[in-house]
Scaffold this motif. Structure first.
Motif, PDB file in Angstrom:
ATOM      1  N   TYR A  42      -7.850 -29.705 -50.703  1.00 52.47           N
ATOM      2  CA  TYR A  42      -9.038 -30.650 -50.705  1.00 52.47           C
ATOM      3  C   TYR A  42     -10.155 -30.073 -51.037  1.00 52.47           C
ATOM      4  CZ  TYR A  42      -6.514 -34.044 -47.730  1.00 52.47           C
ATOM      5  OH  TYR A  42      -5.520 -34.970 -47.147  1.00 52.47           O
ATOM      6  N   THR A  43     -11.128 -30.730 -52.099  1.00 53.75           N
ATOM      7  CA  THR A  43     -12.248 -30.090 -52.658  1.00 53.75           C
ATOM      8  C   THR A  43     -13.203 -31.111 -53.260  1.00 53.75           C
ATOM      9  OG1 THR A  43     -12.925 -28.445 -54.186  1.00 53.75           O
ATOM     10  CG2 THR A  43     -11.284 -29.850 -54.936  1.00 53.75           C
ATOM     11  N   GLY A  44     -14.075 -30.795 -53.859  1.00 53.69           N
ATOM     12  CA  GLY A  44     -14.983 -31.709 -54.399  1.00 53.69           C
ATOM     13  C   GLY A  44     -14.971 -31.834 -55.867  1.00 53.69           C
ATOM     14  N   ALA A  45     -15.970 -32.635 -56.347  1.00 48.55           N
ATOM     15  CA  ALA A  45     -15.944 -32.768 -57.891  1.00 48.55           C
ATOM     16  C   ALA A  45     -16.089 -31.531 -58.720  1.00 48.55           C
ATOM     17  CB  ALA A  45     -16.841 -33.995 -58.102  1.00 48.55           C
ATOM     18  N   ALA A  46     -17.275 -30.955 -58.337  1.00 50.32           N
ATOM     19  CA  ALA A  46     -17.719 -29.706 -59.000  1.00 50.32           C
ATOM     20  C   ALA A  46     -16.392 -28.724 -59.057  1.00 50.32           C
ATOM     21  CB  ALA A  46     -18.985 -29.100 -58.717  1.00 50.32           C
ATOM     22  N   ALA A  47     -16.024 -28.421 -57.746  1.00 52.98           N
ATOM     23  CA  ALA A  47     -14.780 -27.489 -57.869  1.00 52.98           C
ATOM     24  C   ALA A  47     -13.415 -27.836 -58.301  1.00 52.98           C
ATOM     25  CB  ALA A  47     -14.534 -27.296 -56.371  1.00 52.98           C
ATOM     26  N   ILE A  48     -12.948 -29.004 -58.485  1.00 54.52           N
ATOM     27  CA  ILE A  48     -11.921 -29.501 -58.929  1.00 54.52           C
ATOM     28  C   ILE A  48     -12.144 -29.310 -60.582  1.00 54.52           C
ATOM     29  CG2 ILE A  48     -12.212 -32.094 -59.491  1.00 54.52           C
ATOM     30  CD1 ILE A  48      -9.606 -32.549 -58.716  1.00 54.52           C
ATOM     31  N   ARG A  49     -13.394 -29.612 -61.117  1.00 56.02           N
ATOM     32  CA  ARG A  49     -13.542 -29.345 -62.527  1.00 56.02           C
ATOM     33  C   ARG A  49     -13.314 -27.646 -62.914  1.00 56.02           C
ATOM     34  NH1 ARG A  49     -19.487 -29.827 -65.124  1.00 56.02           N
ATOM     35  NH2 ARG A  49     -19.756 -28.141 -63.519  1.00 56.02           N
ATOM     36  N   GLY A  50     -13.949 -26.959 -62.031  1.00 60.36           N
ATOM     37  CA  GLY A  50     -13.688 -25.375 -62.273  1.00 60.36           C
ATOM     38  C   GLY A  50     -12.458 -25.125 -62.206  1.00 60.36           C
ATOM     39  N   ILE A  51     -11.511 -25.743 -61.281  1.00 57.65           N
ATOM     40  CA  ILE A  51     -10.184 -25.214 -61.097  1.00 57.65           C
ATOM     41  C   ILE A  51      -9.349 -25.636 -62.237  1.00 57.65           C
ATOM     42  CG2 ILE A  51      -8.065 -25.682 -59.760  1.00 57.65           C
ATOM     43  CD1 ILE A  51      -9.840 -26.306 -57.145  1.00 57.65           C
ATOM     44  N   LEU A  52      -9.691 -26.907 -62.696  1.00 60.21           N
ATOM     45  CA  LEU A  52      -9.048 -27.298 -63.871  1.00 60.21           C
ATOM     46  C   LEU A  52      -9.199 -26.609 -65.276  1.00 60.21           C
ATOM     47  CD1 LEU A  52      -8.561 -31.320 -63.240  1.00 60.21           C
ATOM     48  CD2 LEU A  52      -6.607 -29.281 -62.926  1.00 60.21           C
ATOM     49  N   ALA A 135     -14.586 -32.578 -48.594  1.00 62.42           N
ATOM     50  CA  ALA A 135     -14.329 -33.185 -49.960  1.00 62.42           C
ATOM     51  C   ALA A 135     -15.756 -34.007 -50.001  1.00 62.42           C
ATOM     52  CB  ALA A 135     -13.239 -33.867 -50.075  1.00 62.42           C
ATOM     53  N   GLY A 136     -16.499 -34.138 -49.085  1.00 67.63           N
ATOM     54  CA  GLY A 136     -17.881 -34.776 -49.340  1.00 67.63           C
ATOM     55  C   GLY A 136     -17.527 -36.309 -49.955  1.00 67.63           C
ATOM     56  N   THR A 137     -18.581 -36.752 -50.519  1.00 68.71           N
ATOM     57  CA  THR A 137     -18.430 -38.216 -50.893  1.00 68.71           C
ATOM     58  C   THR A 137     -17.709 -38.498 -51.993  1.00 68.71           C
ATOM     59  OG1 THR A 137     -20.402 -37.924 -52.177  1.00 68.71           O
ATOM     60  CG2 THR A 137     -20.819 -38.798 -49.948  1.00 68.71           C
ATOM     61  N   GLN A 138     -17.246 -37.218 -52.990  1.00 70.26           N
ATOM     62  CA  GLN A 138     -16.600 -37.484 -54.297  1.00 70.26           C
ATOM     63  C   GLN A 138     -15.651 -36.438 -54.041  1.00 70.26           C
ATOM     64  OE1 GLN A 138     -17.128 -39.397 -57.362  1.00 70.26           O
ATOM     65  NE2 GLN A 138     -17.942 -40.541 -55.677  1.00 70.26           N
ATOM     66  N   GLY A 139     -14.445 -36.748 -53.366  1.00 71.23           N
ATOM     67  CA  GLY A 139     -13.498 -35.826 -52.926  1.00 71.23           C
ATOM     68  C   GLY A 139     -12.234 -35.989 -53.608  1.00 71.23           C
ATOM     69  N   PRO A 289     -11.719 -41.437 -50.695  1.00 71.94           N
ATOM     70  CA  PRO A 289     -12.607 -42.786 -50.555  1.00 71.94           C
ATOM     71  C   PRO A 289     -13.795 -42.586 -51.045  1.00 71.94           C
ATOM     72  CG  PRO A 289     -11.523 -41.906 -48.473  1.00 71.94           C
ATOM     73  CD  PRO A 289     -11.270 -40.901 -49.263  1.00 71.94           C
ATOM     74  N   ASN A 290     -14.456 -43.436 -51.351  1.00 72.17           N
ATOM     75  CA  ASN A 290     -15.632 -43.542 -52.298  1.00 72.17           C
ATOM     76  C   ASN A 290     -15.861 -43.037 -53.834  1.00 72.17           C
ATOM     77  OD1 ASN A 290     -17.051 -44.344 -49.785  1.00 72.17           O
ATOM     78  ND2 ASN A 290     -17.312 -42.480 -49.025  1.00 72.17           N
ATOM     79  N   VAL A 291     -14.823 -42.757 -54.053  1.00 72.26           N
ATOM     80  CA  VAL A 291     -14.617 -42.153 -55.670  1.00 72.26           C
ATOM     81  C   VAL A 291     -14.763 -43.399 -56.352  1.00 72.26           C
ATOM     82  CG1 VAL A 291     -13.303 -41.119 -57.174  1.00 72.26           C
ATOM     83  CG2 VAL A 291     -13.525 -40.032 -55.135  1.00 72.26           C
ATOM     84  N   THR A 292     -15.694 -43.443 -57.577  1.00 67.09           N
ATOM     85  CA  THR A 292     -15.744 -44.590 -58.305  1.00 67.09           C
ATOM     86  C   THR A 292     -14.370 -44.416 -59.328  1.00 67.09           C
ATOM     87  OG1 THR A 292     -17.961 -44.701 -58.240  1.00 67.09           O
ATOM     88  CG2 THR A 292     -16.827 -45.839 -60.054  1.00 67.09           C
ATOM     89  N   MET A 293     -13.373 -45.364 -59.121  1.00 64.03           N
ATOM     90  CA  MET A 293     -12.076 -44.880 -59.628  1.00 64.03           C
ATOM     91  C   MET A 293     -11.822 -45.123 -61.156  1.00 64.03           C
ATOM     92  SD  MET A 293      -9.295 -43.587 -58.244  1.00 64.03           S
ATOM     93  CE  MET A 293      -7.717 -43.140 -59.004  1.00 64.03           C
ATOM     94  N   ARG A 294     -12.524 -46.082 -61.828  1.00 64.09           N
ATOM     95  CA  ARG A 294     -12.475 -46.284 -63.245  1.00 64.09           C
ATOM     96  C   ARG A 294     -13.007 -44.942 -64.091  1.00 64.09           C
ATOM     97  NH1 ARG A 294     -11.953 -50.872 -66.443  1.00 64.09           N
ATOM     98  NH2 ARG A 294     -12.868 -50.663 -68.694  1.00 64.09           N
ATOM     99  N   THR A 295     -14.319 -44.581 -63.614  1.00 66.30           N
ATOM    100  CA  THR A 295     -14.878 -43.633 -64.247  1.00 66.30           C
ATOM    101  C   THR A 295     -14.096 -42.097 -63.944  1.00 66.30           C
ATOM    102  OG1 THR A 295     -16.468 -43.281 -62.646  1.00 66.30           O
ATOM    103  CG2 THR A 295     -16.750 -44.952 -64.768  1.00 66.30           C
ATOM    104  N   THR A 296     -14.030 -42.200 -62.892  1.00 72.28           N
ATOM    105  CA  THR A 296     -13.258 -40.866 -62.334  1.00 72.28           C
ATOM    106  C   THR A 296     -12.034 -40.580 -63.019  1.00 72.28           C
ATOM    107  OG1 THR A 296     -14.575 -40.982 -60.202  1.00 72.28           O
ATOM    108  CG2 THR A 296     -12.484 -39.537 -60.266  1.00 72.28           C
ATOM    109  N   ASN A 297     -11.069 -41.633 -63.017  1.00 70.55           N
ATOM    110  CA  ASN A 297      -9.762 -41.694 -63.531  1.00 70.55           C
ATOM    111  C   ASN A 297      -9.913 -41.215 -64.983  1.00 70.55           C
ATOM    112  OD1 ASN A 297      -7.205 -42.480 -64.918  1.00 70.55           O
ATOM    113  ND2 ASN A 297      -6.736 -43.233 -62.853  1.00 70.55           N
TER     114      ASN A 297
END
Length: 323
Positions: A42-52, A135-139, A289-297
């Protein structure tokens, strides 16, 4: 806990090498990697970008855990157990002397409490408590599968390691007590069977014992955390007699607020993974939860394709959660 092979045979060493040689021999005997199910990080938006983008996972130092009590819990078991053994003379004199010195080290504010780094994984990929805690609000929950191939870990590090392993966390206090007793029995056998420089207890033997106990402390947690079914990749750095890291080039130091936070990098092990060895073994990504799915996808699709991760499924958590 994997079944241990008991042994009192000690490696041939010279003074000054005892702690390293004993640690190496111990880890070889305990290097059985358990077969792991698909596991989620489990992680947040900034971290998943860094991981990938980097193909790296950052293992955090134990002192920077979200909940410091996760570390204290294991150490309380160790310190209470060692005090009972020492005060009630339940072990032979040589082991007793070693445990006394280990206790002094653990109680000293100048001594490292637990010099270990973890990457945490969960057996469940859609757990509300994990979304809230990590994961915060964008997990996101990144599914790693396979994390083990033919009993070999698919993650590695270039940092000099005295210990690198995958462990399933134990939550049952009765099983924790049983595992601790077995660990003490084997440590006593090793201590009594090791002679270096006569019958005196060397600092290297004390440090080896502290290292083994610290590694065990990282594998237990309070039963209140049981629902997460955590696994950890645990790294302990190789250190010199002066308690300095043998090498620091593979460590990352960054700022969180006003504090330094230290990490070690884990990367895919090409020897184990084969052709896709330059990529982390990522199977899917669950958007919390709370992720804006369209733009996030769309953003995840771009990140995955640009970094070579074809075929990674993107899923959505259906858990209702307040923003």
């Amino acid at each position: 806990m994997p079944k241990r092979t008991k042994s009192t045979k000690s490696p041939k060493v010279v003074q000054g090498e005892l702690g390293i040689a004993l640690g190496r021999e111990w880890m070889q005997r305990h290097a059985v990697v358990p077969q792991a199910p698909p596991l989620f990080h489990y992680t947040g938006a900034a971290a998943i970008r860094g991981i990938l983008q980097s193909g790296r996972l950052w293992a955090s130092g134990a002192q920077y855990m979200n909940d410091w009590m996760e570390v204290v819990y294991g150490y309380d078991i160790i310190m209470n157990g060692l005090r009972e053994l020492v005060e009630k003379n339940k072990v032979l004199s040589r082991a007793r002397a070693v445990f006394q010195d280990v206790l002094r080290l653990m109680e000293s504010p100048e001594s490292p409490f637990i010099d270990a780094y973890f990457v945490a994984f969960c057996e469940k990929g859609n757990l509300l408590s994990q979304w809230r805690a990590y994961a915060g609000t964008q997990g996101f929950a990144i599914e790693f599968d396979p994390l083990v191939i033919d009993r070999e870990l698919t993650l590695t590090t270039h940092a000099p390691a005295r210990n690198l392993r995958l462990a399933k966390i134990e939550y049952d206090p009765r099983q924790q007590a049983k595992n601790f007793r077995e660990l003490i029995e084997e440590l006593c056998a090793t201590i009594e069977g090791t002679r270096s420089g006569g019958d005196s207890v060397s600092p290297e033997l004390v440090e080896f014992t502290r290292m083994v106990l610290s590694a065990w402390a990282a594998t237990v947690k309070h039963p209140g955390f049981e629902e997460e079914q955590e696994w950890r990749v645990i790294f302990q750095p190789l250190i010199t007699a002066e308690e300095k890291y043998l090498s620091t080039s593979e460590f990352v130091v960054r700022l969180e607020g006003l504090e330094f936070v230290t990490h070690v990098e884990f990367m895919p092990d090409a020897k184990v993974l084969g052709k896709r060895g330059h990529l982390l073994p990522i199977k899917s990504i669950v958007c919390g939860p709370n992720v804006t799915m369209r733009t996030t996808n769309r953003a995840l699709e771009i990140l995955l394709r640009n970094n070579g991760y074809e075929g990674v499924e993107i899923k959505r958590s259906e858990i209702p959660a307040r923003s």
